[in-house]
Scaffold this motif. Structure first.
Motif, mmCIF file in Angstrom:
data_model
loop_
_atom_site.group_PDB
_atom_site.id
_atom_site.type_symbol
_atom_site.label_atom_id
_atom_site.label_comp_id
_atom_site.label_asym_id
_atom_site.label_seq_id
_atom_site.Cartn_x
_atom_site.Cartn_y
_atom_site.Cartn_z
ATOM 1 N N UNK A 141 -14.363 -3.822 -2.186
ATOM 2 C CA UNK A 141 -14.192 -3.288 -1.623
ATOM 3 C C UNK A 141 -13.270 -3.849 0.092
ATOM 4 N N UNK A 142 -11.795 -2.923 0.337
ATOM 5 C CA UNK A 142 -10.776 -3.939 0.689
ATOM 6 C C UNK A 142 -10.209 -2.832 1.681
ATOM 7 N N UNK A 143 -8.663 -2.880 1.672
ATOM 8 C CA UNK A 143 -7.982 -2.590 2.286
ATOM 9 C C UNK A 143 -6.159 -2.638 1.937
ATOM 10 N N UNK A 160 -2.866 0.545 4.889
ATOM 11 C CA UNK A 160 -4.257 1.177 6.255
ATOM 12 C C UNK A 160 -5.142 1.485 5.254
ATOM 13 N N UNK A 161 -5.221 2.648 4.558
ATOM 14 C CA UNK A 161 -6.471 2.828 3.425
ATOM 15 C C UNK A 161 -6.930 2.173 2.649
ATOM 16 N N UNK A 214 -5.221 -9.925 -2.655
ATOM 17 C CA UNK A 214 -5.081 -9.238 -4.483
ATOM 18 C C UNK A 214 -3.619 -8.160 -4.473
ATOM 19 N N UNK A 215 -3.202 -8.681 -5.498
ATOM 20 C CA UNK A 215 -2.307 -7.367 -5.728
ATOM 21 C C UNK A 215 -3.436 -6.523 -7.308
ATOM 22 N N UNK A 216 -3.458 -5.368 -7.400
ATOM 23 C CA UNK A 216 -4.959 -3.956 -7.818
ATOM 24 C C UNK A 216 -3.511 -3.333 -8.229
ATOM 25 N N UNK A 244 3.847 0.992 -8.724
ATOM 26 C CA UNK A 244 2.645 1.420 -9.288
ATOM 27 C C UNK A 244 0.928 0.429 -8.992
ATOM 28 N N UNK A 245 1.738 -0.520 -7.850
ATOM 29 C CA UNK A 245 0.352 -1.616 -7.203
ATOM 30 C C UNK A 245 0.509 -1.620 -6.123
ATOM 31 N N UNK A 246 0.004 -1.943 -5.914
ATOM 32 C CA UNK A 246 -0.488 -2.456 -3.836
ATOM 33 C C UNK A 246 -0.361 -3.583 -3.656
ATOM 34 N N UNK A 247 -1.070 -4.254 -2.807
ATOM 35 C CA UNK A 247 -1.335 -6.075 -2.141
ATOM 36 C C UNK A 247 -2.180 -4.729 -1.067
ATOM 37 N N UNK A 248 -3.596 -5.409 -1.334
ATOM 38 C CA UNK A 248 -5.198 -4.821 -0.842
ATOM 39 C C UNK A 248 -5.529 -6.608 -0.510
#
Length: 300
Positions: free
Chosen positions: A142-144, A129-130, A169-171, A152-156
């Motif tokens: 910009x995204x969520x 949600x960030x 995308x994975x970031x 150490x990765x997130x899906x945004x």
């Protein structure tokens, strides 16, 4: 009844005049100058929702619209780009400011530097949600945050069209920064995360100067004393006006609707006069002062 209709009509006209005047003043008093580093966004397909770091080379007006010539800092091969400072989305009515100051310095809660005038303090690790900006292809998208992974990765998910390009995308976490909003009225602000809670992934720290500290202390002292309202605060609005010799209004002598209507009509005339000054005829000489640009031997 007729006077009330006149009053309402005059009030609507003055509201429109004030809105137009405030808007024009905002456009003319932007806190940017030649040589300043800024961030720029675009409504061009394929680049929506991304912020690019730029340097302002020139400020000018064209057909009563404000333009900046900028140079992309992270794209040295690109030429000078002219951008309209206020733009509208296709089919939209609201004008958007396309430029903002450079992103403030950021740090962790245990790394706050007291010497900074303004700093962005990031709270721990990212959460679902960030609202974030993702550094990819030499710009910030910009995204969520949709998912936090173990490596150490997130899906945004990028902003949805027409404000962004959409898609997920994975970031890497290290390539993210908190998304911020900036306006002429409020400066930098941290938006709330999109997780159903009133939560922010960071907070802005601003160092107060001596005058601001003294003012805050005085306000706190008055609050603790429970001070009585000052004499001028007890006055009726018309009595306050009478004490100000710089104002000459009909309502000073009469609190009737007729006097208020006359004052509103006079204010409308004044606002229209100010609008004419702020919107000069295209045949007149431009009031902007230009700074010569001397290209360096090496681009940024």
């Amino acid at each position: 009844m007729k006077l009330r209709l006149q009053f309402c009509f005059a009030l609507n006209r003055i509201h429109a005049a004030v809105h137009s005047f405030d808007k024009k003043m905002s456009e003319m008093n932007l806190p940017f100058e030649v040589g300043q580093t800024v961030e720029l966004k675009s409504f061009e397909l394929g680049f929506r929702g991304a912020w690019f770091r730029c340097k302002i080379l020139k400020i000018f007006q064209k057909r009563k619209a404000l333009f900046f010539d900028v140079e992309y800092i992270d794209y040295p091969g690109e030429g000078i780009h002219s951008t309209k400072v206020f733009q509208q989305l296709e089919g939209g009515n609201e004008k958007c400011l396309m430029i903002r100051p450079v992103y403030p310095p950021q740090c962790r809660e245990n790394e706050v530097d007291g010497g900074l005038e303004e700093a962005l303090v990031v709270h721990g690790s990212w959460k679902v949600g960030d609202l974030v900006d993702w550094w990819e292809a030499y710009c910030y998208w910009s995204g969520t945050v949709l998912e936090v992974k173990e490596n150490e990765s997130v899906q945004i998910e990028l902003l949805a069209p027409p404000y962004g390009e959409g898609s997920s995308y994975e970031a890497q976490s290290k390539d993210l920064r908190p998304s911020l909003e900036w306006s002429l009225e409020d400066g930098w602000t941290v938006p709330f995360s999109k997780d159903g809670e009133k939560r922010q992934c960071a907070k802005l720290m601003k160092q107060l100067n001596e005058d601001q500290v003294s003012e805050a202390e005085s306000m706190e002292e008055e609050k603790q004393r429970g001070a009585e309202p000052k004499e001028e605060e007890k006055q009726r609005p018309t009595e306050k006006l009478k004490s100000d010799e710089a104002l000459q209004l009909n309502i000073m002598d009469s609190e009737s609707i007729e006097a208020a209507v006359l004052d509103l009509e006079e204010m409308i005339v004044r606002f229209e006069w100010l609008k004419d000054i702020l919107t000069p005829d295209s045949s007149e000489k431009n009031s902007w002062i230009y700074e010569d640009y001397h290209p360096s031997s090496s681009r940024m």
